[in-house]
Motif scaffolding. Sequence first.
Motif, short mmCIF file in Angstrom:
data_model
loop_
_atom_site.label_atom_id
_atom_site.label_comp_id
_atom_site.label_asym_id
_atom_site.label_seq_id
_atom_site.Cartn_x
_atom_site.Cartn_y
_atom_site.Cartn_z
N ASN A 77 0.85 -1.19 0.00
CA ASN A 77 0.00 0.00 0.00
C ASN A 77 0.88 1.24 0.00
N GLY A 78 0.26 2.39 0.01
CA GLY A 78 1.03 3.63 0.09
C GLY A 78 1.40 4.15 -1.28
N LEU A 79 1.83 5.39 -1.29
CA LEU A 79 2.16 6.07 -2.54
C LEU A 79 3.27 5.35 -3.29
N GLY A 107 3.95 2.31 -3.29
CA GLY A 107 3.37 1.14 -3.93
C GLY A 107 2.74 1.47 -5.27
N ASP A 153 7.46 5.68 1.94
CA ASP A 153 6.20 5.26 1.35
C ASP A 153 5.16 6.39 1.32
N SER A 154 5.45 7.56 1.94
CA SER A 154 4.52 8.67 1.80
C SER A 154 4.87 9.44 0.53
N ARG A 155 6.10 9.30 0.12
CA ARG A 155 6.54 9.80 -1.19
C ARG A 155 7.70 8.93 -1.60
N ASN A 208 9.84 -1.27 -0.85
CA ASN A 208 8.81 -2.30 -0.73
C ASN A 208 9.36 -3.71 -0.93
#
Lengths: 762, 762
Positions: free
Chosen positions: A247-249, A251, B83-85, B190
């Motif tokens: 999940n997440g951006l 991803g 993972d937020s950017r 990831n």
Amino acid sequence: MKKFCFPKENHLKNQVNYCCFILIAVVFMVNNSYAQQPVDYVNPFIGTSNYGATNPGAIAPRGMVSVSPFNVAGAPNLPHEKDSRWLSNPYVYENTFLTGFSHVNLSGVGCPDLGVILTMPTTGKLETDYLKYGSTYSNEVAKAGYYSNTIDKYNIKVESTASIRTGISKYHFPQGQSNILINLGVGLTNEEGGMLKIVSDTEVEGIRNVGSFCYYKPEESYPVYFVAKFSKPADETGVWKKPKKQNGLEGQWMGYNGKTRLYKNYKKEVLGDSIGSYFTYHFKKPTTVEVKIGVSYISIANARENLKKETQNFSFDEINKSTNAQWNNLLSKIEVEGGTKDDKTIFYTALYHTLIHPNTLNDYNGEYPSMTKRETKTTKGKRFTVFSLWDTYRSLHSLMSLIYPKQQSDMVKSMLNIYDESGWLPKWELNATETTTMVGDPAGIILADTYLRGIKDFDVKKAYEAMRKSATQLENNPLRPGIKDYLQKGYLTTTTTKSGSVSTTQEYNITDFAIAQLAKELGKTDDYKVFSKRSTSYRNLFDKEFNLLRPKNYDGSWFTPFNPNTGANFEKNLGFIEGNSWQYTFMVSHDVKELMRLMGGKKSFVKQLDKVFDNKQFDMANEPDIIYPYLYNYAKGYEWKTQDRVSSLIKEYFTNKPAGLPGNDDTGTMSAWLIYSMMGIYPSSPAEPLYAITSPVFDKVTIHLDNRYYKNDTLVITSNASENKNNKKHIQSIYMNGKKYRSYFISHDKLVNGKTLKIILK
Amino acid sequence: MKKFCFPKENHLKNQVNYCCFILIAVVFMVNNSYAQQPVDYVNPFIGTSNYGATNPGAIAPRGMVSVSPFNVAGAPNLPHEKDSRWLSNPYVYENTFLTGFSHVNLSGVGCPDLGVILTMPTTGKLETDYLKYGSTYSNEVAKAGYYSNTIDKYNIKVESTASIRTGISKYHFPQGQSNILINLGVGLTNEEGGMLKIVSDTEVEGIRNVGSFCYYKPEESYPVYFVAKFSKPADETGVWKKPKKQNGLEGQWMGYNGKTRLYKNYKKEVLGDSIGSYFTYHFKKPTTVEVKIGVSYISIANARENLKKETQNFSFDEINKSTNAQWNNLLSKIEVEGGTKDDKTIFYTALYHTLIHPNTLNDYNGEYPSMTKRETKTTKGKRFTVFSLWDTYRSLHSLMSLIYPKQQSDMVKSMLNIYDESGWLPKWELNATETTTMVGDPAGIILADTYLRGIKDFDVKKAYEAMRKSATQLENNPLRPGIKDYLQKGYLTTTTTKSGSVSTTQEYNITDFAIAQLAKELGKTDDYKVFSKRSTSYRNLFDKEFNLLRPKNYDGSWFTPFNPNTGANFEKNLGFIEGNSWQYTFMVSHDVKELMRLMGGKKSFVKQLDKVFDNKQFDMANEPDIIYPYLYNYAKGYEWKTQDRVSSLIKEYFTNKPAGLPGNDDTGTMSAWLIYSMMGIYPSSPAEPLYAITSPVFDKVTIHLDNRYYKNDTLVITSNASENKNNKKHIQSIYMNGKKYRSYFISHDKLVNGKTLKIILK
């Protein structure tokens, strides 16, 4: 006949010892008085339906490896598919969707484990999703050490065989693109995690996590190592990995998020939960490829050595012949005459099933993982594994003592190894983990039983110490939970355990009886008295109101309300594990006479025992009551009931069909019951070397005794069984070595030292 | 001072070669004319904010390993969290939640990769969820080769240092239970999948998948191997595994379904996507434990050897001192006088940043993975990796040629190794994978540039062949997509590529210019003519209407509508990758005079160049225009503008703060720009060994030249910079070796063979 030699496994490197197949074959030819060899009667499909939990895969006797068709991962919602219930076998006869061949498998157990290292041959474009590459199949053939089918979707004929630690398969590919897949992302259980590394265009190595049995102990997952070798170099190789979706951006930016990834021609380790390898070929004409997969529980290096030493440069056909010969050699230890073809089939298949577990754990070089810590140990002999002792103490091990005493001796030694390593005897040992499945303290029963049958080439002092330890240690005793109450009150209470207070008391009684018998044999008179006394404490739980055993509360009052019928078919029941009072009350074969007295005498006993059968409380599929039909022998004048019951149970539950076992084979326990029952004898009380006699199925049974343990070469049981087609006849007279024999019981000693037991039916 | 010797790495096993730290120290003492050593000015926090993407972790020069605090996995929804950017660094200065220390890290790159092998010291009851065991931290100290903080939650002081392939940490534990965790279940990207195996109570080995850079190539994930050794034996060890939650009935029966599982005192491989190990201690008093983690991209055995050979029995402090000395030795190749403390800090930190990537890929024994196939190869020298060539060809490599020519030579040799193994020169190589990030064919520029600067100890024939291959192969050319259009039309069209048709044309032009220059040097006159002609084909894309470059369609018409402002800040722009027309038009420094002519002469050129800055189109953070401020030097009479622009860009973008880099350091490219600019010279055209001159920041810069490549010992640049505090002064005159020098450009040859360059500001 082609002459070729097969290296005998030997941990002493400098000492090379060959046994030639040709010699084994010659022995067969001399011994052969059959139209068919014993091995030809084996039907590995028996037990593959009706929860028998066997599989038709190719396996060598007591092999670490088997190559089983895997058809339980096709449709998760169907009743016979993995994960739709607690499915414990890689193959169910009724299923139709094959997703490969698993290389480590359990046979006849009640919980799922292993069922991994799945190979699958396919054709055409590479497909790595088993739901897509799976197929129906046809033309199934299964023999001892051999399995074959045709995969419909690809028109590939598959043949498989096995040596002890290596699975060998032969894929008959058509022209065009073909692929050999090894999928570590699917297996029989929910366990995950693997490694794959392609070594060359003919070899891949890997590791797969397996465990834990019954999902009991999360920490008892452990690795199985393997090396796969292909007889032809692949045109392309690679590994795939199906990662979970992130999940997440980030991803979202990951183009291949959650998608299966291909590592083409990649030669480094690939790690993860869902991975597989492929070897792809472009055949200009129909071509066969042989795949050998060596396995080890120690290391990849050992897996490679196992493969190399066991299979050398031998072809599939050579290995298949050799394994077949090994099977025939072992099965021929009992020769039967008379009976129908089906009788012989169920008999030899049962014997085959007793030779699967316990199986080999040690590698070719003798290395095996120690209990608990899985440190590398080395044995000069065998380290056997898969000890489902709550089951097998009842019939399997005494049969091994009779027919394969060297194997039984090695099993005992393995049990003592386990004691050395873990401080405790095994209960339900699997690949060096103690699963602690079921109740009781069964190992000691087997140790005593084996010794008392004259198999004495093990450290009996240590065995006795080990048995005594679990019978006396009050704190932190993994084998006898509730031991304090047991010793104080004579029984476990409904407070002591929620898992069968009565049945556990009975199990401890039987083990204490075994200790007493061995103590007596070893001249330990004090112990004999103590443990003899302990062995009958179940009597405290006998409730005259029901003429049955009944749980007691902590304060000594009866557990109320009490319905003796509750507990059959795995219903929850406080007093009895996997059964009810009917199915357990008579499980005191070491004390039947007293039970008879408690019940009010012989007639009352027989009446109560009849009720079990007549009210359908008898469960042929579960161990506690499998001795019941033989208990009529204790009631003089009612021995004919044993004969009737045993005959009809054989007819009802044991057939030459996939559903031809009453339920889980329990690593050969049910099969051993059948073998004994068909021969006309049954070990009437564990740790008491005594057989109950019943009517045999065969006219003549010749047991070739092992001269390392028995003075006679053969033991022959004859009867006029072929005149008893409708099972209406009963035993009229018994002759031992030509002399009239007046009991329906015979000691092990008398039996093996006599030459012929003649049973006349009328 | 304690005297101890450090083994020099050597792949010839029998030849042991020691260099003594004491000797290095003596050299420092003799050379030392500073109050502080150069190494003392390094501030590794510079670039850890504002997307600089550096990290403050401990690292040795060009180390394979760094030990970086990892604080980007605390709260997935915060802007600076993984993972937020597309977060490309393990550490962001503003973040506060530490979840460990990662041992392989990239510095200053634009995509996430590596950031794994996370260690974390904790106290109290074992907790394996990083969101729970994570903590704030304080007392951060970062130096070259050293990082320290205090983990607030546990009051543990952590110190870290590193040798080339080994991270060394020292955990100062309080009394009581302490745990050292290695979590392979979390990392910067990831990517998942790992293996852990506890070897003893002081050692654990493992493998972790890493890759792929930018998530471009799923198949370019690969393993990194490691061995961790602890200075004190743990009281308990174990591995944990967090499996995914299974569905289905079987999942319901699985008591530990989806729950983290502990394998206590377990010594076999544990495999899976989310696993970790723990070493637990029960300290009676406050105790320090040293943890050494050796890494390899070949094997666990090599990781173990790397650790052993590099760290022997040396303590943390000894290794820290040695690494610090290595840093100081390299940084001391440039000595600066004058300037403020901050000037020296940003200067030496920049130099430090140019010595991180490219970094060492080969193991101590010389082994490294080959391109694509990752086969084990052996180098007798160095195999460097992390070649972000689209960035580094502009400034970094020519700086290396000047200051560290042996290193630059080794980098060129590594690039030729890559060519040998893969058939192609690298573009953006990372740990033996070609990530094919960004556009153009930059390797040849560096090969030519290096050779033309006199660094010739590599196989120039092969280098030329390799450069020519990508410039001429029409089919299946991974380095020059669109080459056919480029050769036919002179440019790529909006049909040829959607990723910068103009900018890619310019990149190919520059490489062709480089080939021409090398051809000329090697006497290949025909090639010189051909490639010289090709190198200016960008002219076809010059649109007089805008006085800028503009994309053309396949039919030769201008791409319409055209807004030259579009494309800044990563807006999608058909003609230009990561930029717009303003930011690319002047990126033809090999042909500035013609560009000037096209634009209508000098004044028009200057006006247009001014617009870039005045209209805020200049992007200091992106490579295409970083040469722009130096282009005024081509316009006689406007050289003062170069001096003004460069001075103010330094002031604006480069500071002694975490945000003290304009953006991604791009593996040292921005840092190299700063170093040059502060010294007063800048390589004005790649593959043309020429420097533009500007006003220096320091009064005196002494470069210690490498006598293996340069005849002089030193090159000294002096100026009266300290009188130029407000940057109001401009260059009045330049003296070369005391003689008046009349150009604002100076050739590499002239510079390194002269002894002093004196720049007078007024």
